[in-house]
Design a protein around this motif. Structure first.
Motif, PDB file in Angstrom:
ATOM      1  N   SER A   1      -6.609  -3.208   6.216  1.00  0.00           N
ATOM      2  CA  SER A   1      -6.972  -1.794   6.270  1.00  0.00           C
ATOM      3  C   SER A   1      -8.486  -1.656   6.158  1.00  0.00           C
ATOM      4  CB  SER A   1      -6.305  -1.053   5.107  1.00  0.00           C
ATOM      5  OG  SER A   1      -6.787   0.261   5.019  1.00  0.00           O
TER       6      SER A   1
ATOM      7  N   SER B   1      -9.609   0.992   4.757  1.00  0.00           N
ATOM      8  CA  SER B   1      -9.685   1.882   3.601  1.00  0.00           C
ATOM      9  C   SER B   1      -9.919   1.100   2.318  1.00  0.00           C
ATOM     10  CB  SER B   1      -8.372   2.663   3.493  1.00  0.00           C
ATOM     11  OG  SER B   1      -8.227   3.217   2.227  1.00  0.00           O
TER      12      SER B   1
ATOM     13  N   GLU C   1      -1.398   1.351   4.238  1.00  0.00           N
ATOM     14  CA  GLU C   1      -1.771   2.710   4.624  1.00  0.00           C
ATOM     15  C   GLU C   1      -0.982   3.052   5.884  1.00  0.00           C
ATOM     16  OE1 GLU C   1      -5.961   4.963   4.806  1.00  0.00           O
ATOM     17  OE2 GLU C   1      -5.838   3.125   5.977  1.00  0.00           O
TER      18      GLU C   1
END
Length: 196
Positions: free
Chosen positions: A44, A46, A195
């Motif tokens: 990810s 993030s 995610e």
């Protein structure tokens, strides 16, 4: 005596494991999946999740949660350990409803943390057996509270980190955050394996 050869927990191919000084001197778990399977999981971008949701992750979650293959909790233990080992906040896995947990025989979020040797506590209780994945976005937003404090649970004025397997709309994490903040938590952040 025959030595049992370690195999990939996903595709069952033999694993080539070499012991290095890094493994001996630092907290390094032995491999549980082969390079080919590991390459199917997309990291990810993030800071609050380790991986993106893709077909490989969908298969992994199905095998872990619905086919009850608890050994798969070990697949991400190294990356979870590396990310959460020095975490200062109190870690709380998102709980399952007691009936769901009884049906499944284990809590996958608890098992992911246990496999990575990450200490956690449980203060919350799930109030509904409905899953968020069965609802559309509007229904998720309008949902009644999903959690309450466990009987006798004490929320201190400290930092907490919620841990869940996957974040899609964030409704589950928001509901849990609200309960903790109302009970006196200083701050609540979250971290997920995936995610959505």
């Amino acid at each position: 005596m025959n030595k049992i050869e370690p195999r990939c927990l996903i595709c069952a191919q033999p694993l080539k494991i070499t012991i290095s000084w890094k493994m001996i001197l630092t907290k390094q778990f032995s491999l549980t999946i082969c390079e080919r399977c590991a390459a199917r999981f997309v990291p990810s971008q993030s800071a609050t999740s380790l991986y993106q949701y893709n077909e490989a992750m969908k298969d992994y979650l199905h095998q872990l949660k619905f086919l009850q293959d608890v050994a798969l909790a070990k697949v991400f233990r190294q990356v979870l350990y590396d990310r959460l080992n020095k975490e200062k906040a109190i870690i709380l896995p998102i709980p399952m409803h007691p009936l769901k947990q009884q049906e499944r025989t284990f809590s996958h979020t608890d098992e992911l943390l246990k496999a990575a040797h990450i200490p956690f506590i449980q203060l919350l209780e799930k109030t509904t057996t409905e899953t968020q994945s069965s609802k559309n976005r509007e229904q998720r937003i309008q949902a009644a509270p999903l959690f309450c404090l466990k009987e006798g649970a004490q929320v201190e004025h400290k930092n907490y980190l919620l841990f869940d397997d996957i974040k899609t709309t964030g409704t589950t994490l928001q509901h849990a955050t609200t309960v903790l903040m109302q009970a006196g938590a200083k701050n609540v952040q979250y971290f997920t394996l995936i995610e959505g």
